[in-house]
Enzyme design. Structure first.
Site: not given
Ligand code: SAH
Length: 407
Positions: A220, A236, A258-259, A311, A351
């Site tokens: 970040r 994300f 974002d969801s 991300d 990730c």
């Protein structure tokens, strides 16, 4: 020599090399003989000695017949007994290794124990201010979790330690999900932590993973360095940690996608805590980012950004999912590259431990070719230093990212 004796697991001939090379996992296929599964023998969760086929001592670890990984090694030193002092030393050593990070003064949350890479297989512990959250992934640790928790409170001086043990890996160990207080006084629902001087609210009971993605801390910071005067797309976004860092570094506007509506709302709280007015400097889009970016692709008036961050959550949870995951990474990166203004930045992460850094770079290469844009890699990024990777345990490496200039 230890005064205690331990039941013995014997390996098949020729299967000792990974153990000698200090890989902490012994798969069922490498094992010739297990001790009897009785209370006076070795019930699952017991400490066992690992012997090679010529009866030479190799290591000592935790047994679980129900797992494909039947032994998780704790020590390669024969004289080391697995007793109270062993556990306390291991826990203390991991905590002490994080002391310099916490001593910086502008960081109050970090991963204290990173499983195998801190020589404590199956045990993850994160610190959020004065509260600890544990994730216990294996039976042998699950059986010992209350004493481990008590010791951790003594070592750290923290007020509480709770568990959020709900990873898929647990089910492979034959364990149910487990939540709740392990030791100390019940924690508040939320705590405020600081990361590089910025403030974030973490929900100790809710949220994802353990509530905050600390593995991205240094990333970040790295991405923020490109954000002065920039418009940013934070794909994300979860609770907006990249957004807060970007704005603190001088970004003019951040669009979060974002969801999770809850995560976006918490993102607004985080902005406010850091002195930003969410209505002025951000826009939140709740929905499937694949769909949002696809819609923009066909819209000539869709926005373009100086910096695009991606991300995503883990796309590959098993080997069978790798191909699909690669297609997902390619799709989302292709869509994102189109949105970067010429000369702007794409900061893209994965990730998925099963997708190597090399493979991830190849996927971004493919996306760049298909997008018809030239990309220059400026930085290869990894998980932050409180998520170390034991050199004998490459499986511990999972987070990788590229910061690229998009020409
Ligand atoms: N960048 C964040 C962490 C992201 S975690 C941080 O620094 O804290 C991954 C996020 O992706 C989660 O918040 C999850 O809700 C979101 N997500 C998963 N699938 C998604 C999708 N298809 N579209 C949009 N968001 C998604």
């Amino acid at each position: 020599m230890p005064t205690a004796t331990y039941p013995r697991v014997v390996l098949k001939p020729g299967r000792e090399k990974p153990v000698i090379q200090r890989h902490p996992w012994i798969f069922s296929g490498a094992i010739l003989k297990l001790p009897p599964n009785t209370a006076d023998g070795a019930p699952d969760g017991a400490i066992v000695d690992v012997m090679d086929s010529a009866d030479r001592w190799l290591a000592r670890g935790l047994l679980n017949r129900a797992s494909q990984i039947q032994v998780r090694i704790l020590t390669w030193q024969q004289e080391e007994e697995i007793n109270e002092s062993f556990w306390q030393q291991r826990l203390t050593a991991a905590v002490v290794r994080r002391a310099p990070l916490l001593a910086q003064g502008d960081i109050t949350a970090c991963r204290l124990i990173n499983g195998e890479s801190d020589y404590l297989p199956g045990l993850i512990v994160d610190r959020f201010g004065d509260h600890l959250i544990a994730q216990i992934g294996i039976l042998g640790m699950d059986q010992r979790k209350r004493e481990l928790a008590e010791w951790l409170l003594q070592i750290t001086g923290c007020q509480s330690i709770s568990e959020r043990s709900d990873t898929a890996a647990r089910r492979l160990e034959g364990l149910e999900d487990a939540h709740g207080l392990l030791a100390g006084t019940p924690p508040p629902d939320q705590v405020e932590i600081t990361e590089k001087g910025l403030r974030f609210v973490v929900e100790l009971g809710g949220g994802q993973k353990t509530g905050f993605y600390m593995d991205q801390r240094s990333n970040r910071h790295a991405v923020a360095a490109y954000c002065a005067g920039a418009t940013v797309l934070n794909g994300f976004s979860y609770t907006g940690a990249f957004a807060v860092h970007a704005l603190a570094a001088g970004a003019t506007h951040v669009t979060n996608i974002d969801s999770s509506v809850d995560a976006l709302q918490m993102g607004e709280v985080n902005l406010t805590r850091n002195g930003f007015d969410p209505d002025c400097v951000t826009e939140n889009i709740a929905g499937d980012i694949f769909q949002v970016l696809r819609d923009w692709r066909h819209d000539a008036d869709s926005p373009r950004f100086d910096v695009v961050i991606l991300d995503p959550p883990k796309f590959a949870h098993s080997k069978q999912q790798i191909d699909r995951a690669l297609r997902g990474y390619k799709d989302i990166n292709l869509l994102a590259i189109h949105l970067v203004k010429p000369g702007g930045i794409l900061a893209t992460f994965s990730c998925s431990g099963l997708v190597s850094a090399d493979l991830f770079q190849k996927v971004i290469f493919g996306a760049a070719i298909d997008a018809g844009r030239d990309l220059q890699i400026l930085e290869w990024r990894r998980q932050d230093i409180d998520h170390p990777v034991a050199i004998t345990f490459p499986e511990g490496e999972y987070l990788k990212g590229l910061i690229c200039r998009v020409l």
